[in-house]
Write a protein that holds these residues in place. Structure first.
Motif, short mmCIF file in Angstrom:
data_model
loop_
_atom_site.label_atom_id
_atom_site.label_comp_id
_atom_site.label_asym_id
_atom_site.label_seq_id
_atom_site.Cartn_x
_atom_site.Cartn_y
_atom_site.Cartn_z
N ASP A 1 0.82 -1.21 0.00
CA ASP A 1 0.00 0.00 0.00
C ASP A 1 0.85 1.26 0.00
OD1 ASP A 1 1.03 -0.21 2.52
OD2 ASP A 1 -0.89 -0.04 3.58
N TYR A 2 2.00 1.20 -0.64
CA TYR A 2 2.88 2.36 -0.72
C TYR A 2 3.66 2.32 -2.03
CZ TYR A 2 6.21 -1.14 1.05
OH TYR A 2 6.96 -2.29 1.23
N LYS A 3 4.29 3.43 -2.34
CA LYS A 3 5.12 3.54 -3.54
C LYS A 3 6.59 3.54 -3.14
CE LYS A 3 2.17 4.28 -7.04
NZ LYS A 3 2.18 3.47 -8.29
N VAL A 4 7.43 3.04 -4.03
CA VAL A 4 8.87 3.09 -3.81
C VAL A 4 9.51 3.82 -5.00
CG1 VAL A 4 11.01 1.79 -3.54
CG2 VAL A 4 8.90 0.96 -2.47
N TYR A 5 10.27 4.84 -4.67
CA TYR A 5 10.98 5.61 -5.69
C TYR A 5 12.48 5.49 -5.46
CZ TYR A 5 7.12 7.85 -8.13
OH TYR A 5 6.03 8.08 -8.94
N ALA A 6 13.25 5.57 -6.54
CA ALA A 6 14.70 5.47 -6.46
C ALA A 6 15.33 6.71 -7.07
CB ALA A 6 15.20 4.23 -7.20
N LYS A 7 16.41 7.15 -6.44
CA LYS A 7 17.21 8.23 -7.03
C LYS A 7 17.97 7.63 -8.21
CE LYS A 7 19.33 12.35 -6.84
NZ LYS A 7 20.22 12.24 -8.02
N LYS A 8 17.87 8.24 -9.37
CA LYS A 8 18.47 7.68 -10.58
C LYS A 8 19.98 7.56 -10.48
CE LYS A 8 14.97 9.30 -13.87
NZ LYS A 8 14.73 10.17 -15.06
N ASP A 9 20.59 8.52 -9.81
CA ASP A 9 22.05 8.55 -9.73
C ASP A 9 22.52 8.30 -8.31
OD1 ASP A 9 22.26 9.39 -12.49
OD2 ASP A 9 21.59 11.37 -11.81
N VAL A 10 23.76 7.90 -8.18
CA VAL A 10 24.37 7.69 -6.86
C VAL A 10 24.41 9.01 -6.09
CG1 VAL A 10 26.58 7.20 -5.74
CG2 VAL A 10 25.75 5.70 -7.55
N ILE A 11 24.16 8.93 -4.79
CA ILE A 11 24.28 10.10 -3.93
C ILE A 11 25.57 9.95 -3.13
CG2 ILE A 11 23.24 11.49 -2.12
CD1 ILE A 11 20.54 10.57 -2.95
N SER A 12 26.40 10.97 -3.16
CA SER A 12 27.68 10.94 -2.47
C SER A 12 27.57 11.54 -1.08
CB SER A 12 28.73 11.71 -3.29
OG SER A 12 28.86 11.16 -4.58
N LYS A 13 28.65 11.43 -0.32
CA LYS A 13 28.67 11.98 1.03
C LYS A 13 28.37 13.48 1.01
CE LYS A 13 33.68 12.75 1.07
NZ LYS A 13 34.96 12.40 1.76
N SER A 14 27.68 13.91 2.05
CA SER A 14 27.33 15.32 2.27
C SER A 14 26.30 15.86 1.28
CB SER A 14 28.58 16.22 2.22
OG SER A 14 29.54 15.79 3.15
N ALA A 15 25.82 15.02 0.37
CA ALA A 15 24.89 15.49 -0.66
C ALA A 15 23.44 15.43 -0.17
CB ALA A 15 25.07 14.68 -1.93
N HIS A 16 22.59 16.19 -0.84
CA HIS A 16 21.16 16.21 -0.55
C HIS A 16 20.39 15.89 -1.83
CE1 HIS A 16 22.38 18.59 3.00
NE2 HIS A 16 23.10 19.30 2.15
N SER A 17 19.20 15.35 -1.66
CA SER A 17 18.36 15.12 -2.83
C SER A 17 16.89 15.22 -2.43
CB SER A 17 18.64 13.75 -3.45
OG SER A 17 17.85 13.56 -4.62
#
Length: 209
Positions: free
Chosen positions: A147-163
């Protein structure tokens, strides 16, 4: 005379043989210094700042001029874990920007978000760099109905980063004064990027606690 010379020669040969048998040979050798390899395990962590806690959003307020819910924190600031939206009307677009924050010492990671939205009259507009992987997630996790959605960040997230996962929620045109809403809930999971070619490969490792 000849006999004496023969004995003398044999004695000389015998002496040389004895010297050869009793000596040692000095072989040429060399040694190097030691190469030491130290192994430590890295980590994949969200930011543990008490203000953000790895996932937070901007504080919102109604703008005095437009009367719309807008970002009251300013660009690049996410200071709250919860917002309340009151007196909504049909067709209204409200600002909501749940954002993941990686720790300063984190390894590169594939990041996933779980979004629970049980409100047919609230439509989320996701950021272009996040993709719906709900069906692939169910397959990877051997799940049937969720009963929920799952989304993925297309690109790798590095240290200290925000998305930021999304920034807008639109109220449906069919709401009435009797319409009630349940909370939209967002959580996130990070999986090490090393060893996985893309976010799809990492889906089996995702765990939302």
């Amino acid at each position: 005379m000849k006999k004496t010379k023969l004995i003398t020669l044999l004695g000389a040969i015998s002496l040389i043989g004895a010297i050869g048998a009793g000596s040692t040979f000095a072989y040429l050798t060399s040694t190097t210094g030691t190469v030491t390899n130290t192994f430590t395990v890295g980590n994949v962590n969200f930011d543990d700042d008490p203000l953000t806690g790895g996932l937070s959003e901007s504080k919102v307020a109604r703008d005095e001029n437009s009367n719309l819910y807008v970002d009251a924190d300013g660009t690049g600031e996410w200071t709250v874990k919860e917002n309340k939206y009151e007196d909504l009307v049909a067709g209204e677009v409200v600002y909501k920007d749940p954002t993941v924050h990686m720790a300063d010492d984190s390894q590169d990671a594939w990041v996933f978000a779980k979004i629970v939205n049980e409100n047919p009259e609230l439509t989320i507009t996701y950021a272009s760099d996040w993709v719906d992987v709900t069906d692939a997630y169910k397959t990877a996790q051997n799940l049937n109905n969720i009963d929920y959605k799952v989304y993925a960040k297309k690109d790798v997230i590095s240290k200290s980063a925000h998305s930021t996962i999304f920034e807008e929620v639109t109220v449906g045109n069919n709401v009435t004064e009797n319409t009630t809403f349940t909370d939209i809930k967002v959580s996130a999971c990070a999986v090490q990027a090393a060893g996985f070619a893309n976010y799809t490969d990492a889906l089996a490792q995702v765990s939302f606690n």
